[in-house]
Design an enzyme around this catalytic site. Structure first.
Site, short mmCIF file in Angstrom:
data_model
loop_
_atom_site.label_atom_id
_atom_site.label_comp_id
_atom_site.label_asym_id
_atom_site.label_seq_id
_atom_site.Cartn_x
_atom_site.Cartn_y
_atom_site.Cartn_z
CE LYS A 122 26.08 -74.85 87.46
NZ LYS A 122 24.66 -74.66 87.56
CG ASP A 140 26.54 -74.04 82.53
OD1 ASP A 140 27.24 -74.51 81.60
OD2 ASP A 140 26.03 -72.91 82.47
#
Ligand code: SF4
Length: 210
Positions: A122, A140
């Site tokens: 991420k 997310d």
């Protein structure tokens, strides 16, 4: 409701019209500051990170600066962002690797970024996208929730959600797509009570309550 392939472009266009300010909320002035801000943003809000970084970035300007200070000093400097020991260790490890393997520069390829200590997919995706070279799609909590509600994925696992989105979202939109979902998730498609009556994509959303 049309198939997701037919809905994705209008979804992106309408969200882009609605959230023209949808960009990263972290404040940074160069690649190194970007990397550190994103590392600090794990498990906390961007607002919290932005409170700490102006002073931090005046003090630590190069990878060497993070290694020159005693570890406890760096821990103290980032304490308000939480998990500060773990984050300080990751930042120091990352700085060491930047110096030893990348000439002190932040790499641009996700495969290289994920080799840095404490940098997961991420974080790597956020950094690559902000450097103008997205190689994946950031997933997310907002991106996950909205992708599911919009029927773009059935998965829970971020890696599988990312794979579904990469097949669907045009490559040119990989960078801005997560920002659009994040801002729509914060303002309209709230976790507990989505405001479907005020949503510009409610006719394209299988979860719409209107
Ligand atoms: S219609 Fe409702 S559930 Fe669908 S994206 Fe909009 S706010 Fe979220």
């Amino acid at each position: 409701m049309g198939p997701k392939r037919a809905r994705i472009v209008p979804i992106i266009e309408r969200l882009a019209g609605e959230h023209q300010d949808a960009t990263i909320a972290l404040r940074f002035r160069n690649e190194l500051e970007l990397l550190v801000s994103v590392m600090l943003s794990a498990q906390t809000t961007d607002v919290n990170v932005n409170r700490v970084t102006p002073v931090l970035f005046r003090k630590y300007r190069r990878p060497e600066d993070y290694l020159a200070a005693p570890p406890e000093e760096l821990e103290n400097d980032i304490r308000p962002t939480g998990f500060f020991r773990q984050k300080a260790r990751a930042i120091r490890g990352t700085m060491k690797m930047l110096i030893e393997e990348f000439d002190g520069q932040v790499p641009r390829r996700v495969e290289d970024l994920v080799r840095l200590p404490g940098v997961g997919r991420k974080t790597a995706n956020v950094v690559a996208a902000e450097l103008g070279e997205p190689q994946g799609i950031v997933v997310d909590t907002h991106v996950r929730r909205l992708s599911q509600r919009l029927g773009l994925t059935k998965h829970e696992d971020p890696a599988k959600i990312e794979r579904d989105l990469m097949r669907l979202v045009p490559r040119a939109d990989w960078g801005r797509f997560p920002h659009l979902l994040i801002w729509h998730g914060r303002r309209v498609c709230l976790a507990r009570r989505p405001r479907c009556e005020n949503c510009v994509i409610n006719d394209l959303c299988p979860s719409s309550r209107v």
